[in-house]
Write a protein that holds these residues in place. Sequence first.
Motif, PDB file in Angstrom:
ATOM      1  N   MET A  51      -2.689  -2.026 -10.437  1.00 61.57           N
ATOM      2  CA  MET A  51      -2.769  -2.992 -11.532  1.00 61.57           C
ATOM      3  C   MET A  51      -1.618  -2.809 -12.525  1.00 61.57           C
ATOM      4  O   MET A  51      -1.063  -3.788 -13.021  1.00 61.57           O
ATOM      5  CB  MET A  51      -4.118  -2.877 -12.254  1.00 61.57           C
ATOM      6  CG  MET A  51      -5.302  -3.285 -11.390  1.00 61.57           C
ATOM      7  SD  MET A  51      -5.164  -4.949 -10.730  1.00 61.57           S
ATOM      8  CE  MET A  51      -5.314  -5.897 -12.219  1.00 61.57           C
ATOM      9  N   THR A  91      -6.051   4.872  -7.868  1.00 61.05           N
ATOM     10  CA  THR A  91      -5.218   4.007  -7.042  1.00 61.05           C
ATOM     11  C   THR A  91      -5.220   2.560  -7.530  1.00 61.05           C
ATOM     12  O   THR A  91      -4.168   1.918  -7.616  1.00 61.05           O
ATOM     13  CB  THR A  91      -5.704   4.063  -5.583  1.00 61.05           C
ATOM     14  OG1 THR A  91      -5.722   5.434  -5.165  1.00 61.05           O
ATOM     15  CG2 THR A  91      -4.794   3.296  -4.662  1.00 61.05           C
ATOM     16  N   VAL A  92      -6.389   2.047  -7.852  1.00 57.37           N
ATOM     17  CA  VAL A  92      -6.484   0.659  -8.323  1.00 57.37           C
ATOM     18  C   VAL A  92      -5.765   0.515  -9.667  1.00 57.37           C
ATOM     19  O   VAL A  92      -5.071  -0.477  -9.896  1.00 57.37           O
ATOM     20  CB  VAL A  92      -7.956   0.213  -8.409  1.00 57.37           C
ATOM     21  CG1 VAL A  92      -8.062  -1.175  -8.997  1.00 57.37           C
ATOM     22  CG2 VAL A  92      -8.610   0.274  -7.043  1.00 57.37           C
ATOM     23  N   ASP A  93      -5.913   1.502 -10.538  1.00 58.21           N
ATOM     24  CA  ASP A  93      -5.221   1.480 -11.824  1.00 58.21           C
ATOM     25  C   ASP A  93      -3.710   1.468 -11.611  1.00 58.21           C
ATOM     26  O   ASP A  93      -2.976   0.727 -12.296  1.00 58.21           O
ATOM     27  CB  ASP A  93      -5.632   2.689 -12.671  1.00 58.21           C
ATOM     28  CG  ASP A  93      -4.944   2.708 -14.025  1.00 58.21           C
ATOM     29  OD1 ASP A  93      -5.032   1.683 -14.746  1.00 58.21           O
ATOM     30  OD2 ASP A  93      -4.326   3.732 -14.368  1.00 58.21           O
ATOM     31  N   GLN A 125       0.828  -1.201   0.000  1.00 53.99           N
ATOM     32  CA  GLN A 125       0.000   0.000   0.000  1.00 53.99           C
ATOM     33  C   GLN A 125       0.867   1.257   0.000  1.00 53.99           C
ATOM     34  O   GLN A 125       0.547   2.246  -0.662  1.00 53.99           O
ATOM     35  CB  GLN A 125      -0.920   0.048   1.239  1.00 53.99           C
ATOM     36  CG  GLN A 125      -1.894  -1.080   1.318  1.00 53.99           C
ATOM     37  CD  GLN A 125      -1.366  -2.266   2.107  1.00 53.99           C
ATOM     38  OE1 GLN A 125      -0.188  -2.565   2.117  1.00 53.99           O
ATOM     39  NE2 GLN A 125      -2.266  -2.972   2.755  1.00 53.99           N
TER      40      GLN A 125
END
Length: 108
Positions: A64, A59-61, A40
């Motif tokens: 990934m 953030t998720v992008d 994180q």
Amino acid sequence: QVQIFSIMSFGDDSKKQSPIYNGAAGFLAGCGSVLLTQPQDCVKSRMQGEAAKELYSGTVDCAMKILRNEGPAAFFAGAIPRMVQVGMANGISFALFPVISQLLNKVM
């Protein structure tokens, strides 16, 4: 720290005042916390960079793209120096606590 201490001392409560055992348990607890929070922290650091707005849509992008382009080990970049820093800080804090407690009990 409490769980690690009980494993290290084999349940012997007489070792609770030992700075060595407390320091070692604090160090290991600090290292464990780094292992759990490093991925994180890596994503957060990338998102705080200047080019983050152009590179990532969120953030998720970001997570990934790190996983896809650099692999899972990239999430743990810089973990060892951080583990030493956090582990030592926790170890020293937990080692000094029983010593200071004993000194304060004598004074008060």
